[in-house]
Scaffold this motif. Structure first.
Motif, PDB file in Angstrom:
ATOM      1  N   LYS A 194       8.237 -10.402   3.297  1.00 45.35           N
ATOM      2  CA  LYS A 194       9.617 -10.890   3.332  1.00 45.35           C
ATOM      3  C   LYS A 194       9.836 -12.142   2.480  1.00 45.35           C
ATOM      4  O   LYS A 194      10.969 -12.450   2.137  1.00 45.35           O
ATOM      5  N   ASP A 195       8.762 -12.847   2.116  1.00 53.01           N
ATOM      6  CA  ASP A 195       8.912 -14.091   1.363  1.00 53.01           C
ATOM      7  C   ASP A 195       8.765 -13.928  -0.147  1.00 53.01           C
ATOM      8  O   ASP A 195       8.990 -14.877  -0.889  1.00 53.01           O
ATOM      9  N   MET A 196       8.362 -12.746  -0.602  1.00 49.54           N
ATOM     10  CA  MET A 196       8.127 -12.552  -2.038  1.00 49.54           C
ATOM     11  C   MET A 196       8.769 -11.257  -2.522  1.00 49.54           C
ATOM     12  O   MET A 196       8.934 -10.306  -1.757  1.00 49.54           O
ATOM     13  N   GLU A 197       9.095 -11.245  -3.818  1.00 48.97           N
ATOM     14  CA  GLU A 197       9.623 -10.029  -4.436  1.00 48.97           C
ATOM     15  C   GLU A 197       8.538  -8.947  -4.388  1.00 48.97           C
ATOM     16  O   GLU A 197       7.380  -9.221  -4.688  1.00 48.97           O
ATOM     17  N   PRO A 198       8.905  -7.712  -4.007  1.00 46.41           N
ATOM     18  CA  PRO A 198       7.896  -6.644  -3.978  1.00 46.41           C
ATOM     19  C   PRO A 198       7.343  -6.387  -5.382  1.00 46.41           C
ATOM     20  O   PRO A 198       8.091  -6.400  -6.357  1.00 46.41           O
ATOM     21  N   GLU A 199       6.040  -6.179  -5.460  1.00 46.43           N
ATOM     22  CA  GLU A 199       5.387  -5.933  -6.745  1.00 46.43           C
ATOM     23  C   GLU A 199       4.635  -4.614  -6.672  1.00 46.43           C
ATOM     24  O   GLU A 199       3.863  -4.382  -5.744  1.00 46.43           O
ATOM     25  N   MET A 200       4.879  -3.755  -7.682  1.00 43.83           N
ATOM     26  CA  MET A 200       4.248  -2.439  -7.718  1.00 43.83           C
ATOM     27  C   MET A 200       3.185  -2.367  -8.806  1.00 43.83           C
ATOM     28  O   MET A 200       3.218  -3.116  -9.772  1.00 43.83           O
TER      29      MET A 200
ATOM     30  N   LEU B 132      11.591   7.452 -13.951  1.00 45.01           N
ATOM     31  CA  LEU B 132      11.107   7.468 -12.572  1.00 45.01           C
ATOM     32  C   LEU B 132       9.630   7.095 -12.580  1.00 45.01           C
ATOM     33  O   LEU B 132       8.859   7.626 -13.381  1.00 45.01           O
ATOM     34  N   ILE B 133       9.252   6.183 -11.703  1.00 40.53           N
ATOM     35  CA  ILE B 133       7.875   5.711 -11.623  1.00 40.53           C
ATOM     36  C   ILE B 133       7.346   5.960 -10.225  1.00 40.53           C
ATOM     37  O   ILE B 133       7.985   5.605  -9.231  1.00 40.53           O
ATOM     38  N   TYR B 134       6.156   6.583 -10.147  1.00 42.60           N
ATOM     39  CA  TYR B 134       5.468   6.744  -8.874  1.00 42.60           C
ATOM     40  C   TYR B 134       4.358   5.707  -8.852  1.00 42.60           C
ATOM     41  O   TYR B 134       3.492   5.687  -9.731  1.00 42.60           O
ATOM     42  N   GLY B 135       4.407   4.808  -7.892  1.00 44.98           N
ATOM     43  CA  GLY B 135       3.405   3.750  -7.805  1.00 44.98           C
ATOM     44  C   GLY B 135       3.241   3.292  -6.375  1.00 44.98           C
ATOM     45  O   GLY B 135       3.806   3.873  -5.446  1.00 44.98           O
ATOM     46  N   GLN B 136       2.458   2.219  -6.220  1.00 46.47           N
ATOM     47  CA  GLN B 136       2.257   1.693  -4.879  1.00 46.47           C
ATOM     48  C   GLN B 136       2.477   0.194  -4.872  1.00 46.47           C
ATOM     49  O   GLN B 136       2.373  -0.461  -5.906  1.00 46.47           O
ATOM     50  N   PHE B 137       2.805  -0.330  -3.687  1.00 38.56           N
ATOM     51  CA  PHE B 137       3.061  -1.756  -3.565  1.00 38.56           C
ATOM     52  C   PHE B 137       1.755  -2.527  -3.472  1.00 38.56           C
ATOM     53  O   PHE B 137       0.904  -2.227  -2.647  1.00 38.56           O
TER      54      PHE B 137
ATOM     55  N   GLY C 281       0.796  -1.231   0.000  1.00 32.71           N
ATOM     56  CA  GLY C 281       0.000   0.000   0.000  1.00 32.71           C
ATOM     57  C   GLY C 281       0.823   1.274   0.000  1.00 32.71           C
ATOM     58  O   GLY C 281       0.297   2.334  -0.302  1.00 32.71           O
ATOM     59  N   ASP C 282       2.113   1.193   0.351  1.00 28.56           N
ATOM     60  CA  ASP C 282       2.965   2.389   0.350  1.00 28.56           C
ATOM     61  C   ASP C 282       3.132   2.930  -1.069  1.00 28.56           C
ATOM     62  O   ASP C 282       3.349   2.168  -2.013  1.00 28.56           O
TER      63      ASP C 282
END
Length: 192
Positions: free
Chosen positions: A89-95, A79-84, A31-32
């Protein structure tokens, strides 16, 4: 390992607790809203440096109006402005660059002609607070565009390079200035 910090509570948005500390590395949180730098294109996915321990992924379909035929024009270095959408901790962050209704809501590729810089995560939280005095005071000085990422990155663009750099310097210094010192600095700049 004990870490020092101050426990804070934000009642808006369902209530959230966080430890306010001088943390250096950003840890992705679902959500960040963050500013990422495109580092690679890998098939249908872009890799972004978000300031964490590993890159985040961003699908080309995670933009408003994107289809297999209508792909966004994203290049390495953008540059990309997005949200997670995914951050644990177990998965690659996805935006993503769309909200739950498929709208961009201000997210996407950020303009090339601004200035990107990094500040502490504590200062970002202060700047993102509702009715932040620092931003309100700066908006009296010059018109400017501002994008704040929870990962400590700020993108700013004013009418001229000089005005942009003045805003950058004030934002960077505001972490260490009292409200009165900041007002005095702004008064000197505005000629009052």
């Amino acid at each position: 390992v004990a870490k020092c910090g101050l426990l804070r509570y934000r009642p808006a948005g369902g209530g959230a607790f966080w430890v306010d500390s001088q943390q250096k590395r950003y840890v992705p949180v679902k959500g960040d809203h963050v500013i990422g730098i495109v580092t690679a294109k890998a098939g249908d996915v872009f890799k972004l440096d978000v300031g964490g321990s590993e890159p985040a992924s961003l699908s080309y379909l995670a933009f408003e109006g994107a289809t297999k035929r209508n792909r966004p024009n994203v290049q390495v270095g953008d540059l990309i402005y997005g949200q997670f959408l995914v951050a644990n901790k177990d998965m690659e962050p996805e935006m993503v660059c769309i909200d739950s209704s498929g709208k961009s809501s201000g997210m996407g590729i950020i303009g090339q002609d601004g200035f990107l810089f990094k500040v502490s995560l504590g200062l970002i939280r202060k700047l993102l607070a509702p009715k932040c005095e620092i931003i309100q005071e700066l908006s009296q000085l010059y018109p400017f565009e501002l994008v704040l990422g929870m990962n400590g990155r700020i993108w700013v663009k004013a009418k001229t390079v000089q005005q942009t750099l003045i805003i950058v310097n004030i934002l960077e210094a505001s972490e260490y200035m009292t409200a009165e010192q900041r007002r005095q600095a702004l008064a000197k700049l505005s000629g009052n």
